[in-house]
Design a protein around this motif. Structure first.
Motif, mmCIF file in Angstrom:
data_model
loop_
_atom_site.group_PDB
_atom_site.id
_atom_site.type_symbol
_atom_site.label_atom_id
_atom_site.label_comp_id
_atom_site.label_asym_id
_atom_site.label_seq_id
_atom_site.Cartn_x
_atom_site.Cartn_y
_atom_site.Cartn_z
ATOM 1 N N TRP A 35 0.854 -1.186 0.000
ATOM 2 C CA TRP A 35 0.000 0.000 0.000
ATOM 3 C C TRP A 35 0.888 1.232 0.000
ATOM 4 O O TRP A 35 1.853 1.312 0.763
ATOM 5 C CB TRP A 35 -0.907 0.025 1.229
ATOM 6 N N ARG A 37 0.553 5.747 -0.397
ATOM 7 C CA ARG A 37 -0.399 6.846 -0.278
ATOM 8 C C ARG A 37 0.217 8.127 -0.826
ATOM 9 O O ARG A 37 1.443 8.277 -0.852
ATOM 10 C CB ARG A 37 -0.847 7.044 1.165
ATOM 11 N N VAL A 47 3.512 2.901 2.417
ATOM 12 C CA VAL A 47 2.894 2.775 3.729
ATOM 13 C C VAL A 47 3.278 1.437 4.363
ATOM 14 O O VAL A 47 3.721 1.387 5.506
ATOM 15 C CB VAL A 47 1.360 2.878 3.627
ATOM 16 N N ASP A 88 -2.909 11.239 8.130
ATOM 17 C CA ASP A 88 -3.069 10.032 7.322
ATOM 18 C C ASP A 88 -3.963 10.281 6.100
ATOM 19 O O ASP A 88 -4.102 9.393 5.246
ATOM 20 C CB ASP A 88 -3.676 8.901 8.151
ATOM 21 N N TYR A 92 -4.996 6.389 -1.160
ATOM 22 C CA TYR A 92 -4.239 5.162 -0.917
ATOM 23 C C TYR A 92 -4.297 4.274 -2.154
ATOM 24 O O TYR A 92 -5.377 4.020 -2.701
ATOM 25 C CB TYR A 92 -4.802 4.436 0.302
#
Length: 119
Positions: A35, A37, A47, A88, A92
């Motif tokens: 993953w 982002r 990530v 955050d 993503y």
């Protein structure tokens, strides 16, 4: 062959979300899955990643809060995100290195899913 991500959304700080990303098509096997982002005005960053053997690496900023896992039978990778913070917030993207049924390899990207964490 494609990756389809889902599970993004809007959540308050401290909340949780779970992202999923499934690979489909003429796949023989999937090697690394990950993953990434990308926040507005910033570069795309890793990530978390997980190898076919289960080795895992996290970005320092998410250690202890995010958990990556994969279900090889479903060709799916997950990202459980807990204790979410406003920083955050990003789009993503899932990523997978796939060996195709005829032997070729592809570096696949999902379409991106928006995660927004409000303060």
């Amino acid at each position: 062959v494609q990756l389809q991500a889902s599970g993004g959304g809007l959540v308050q700080a401290g909340g949780s979300l779970r992202l999923s990303c499934a690979a489909s098509g003429s796949i023989h096997s999937i090697n690394g899955m990950a993953w990434y982002r990308q926040a507005p005005g910033k570069h795309r960053e890793l990530v978390a990643k997980i190898s076919s053997g289960g080795s895992i690496k996290y970005a320092d900023s998410v250690k202890g809060r995010f958990t990556i896992s994969r279900d090889n039978a479903k060709n799916t990778v997950y990202l459980q995100m807990n204790s979410l913070k406003p920083e955050d917030t990003a789009v993503y993207y899932c990523n997978a290195i796939v060996t195709l049924s005829w032997g070729g390899r592809r570096n696949l990207w999902g379409q991106g899913t928006q995660v927004t964490v409000s303060s």
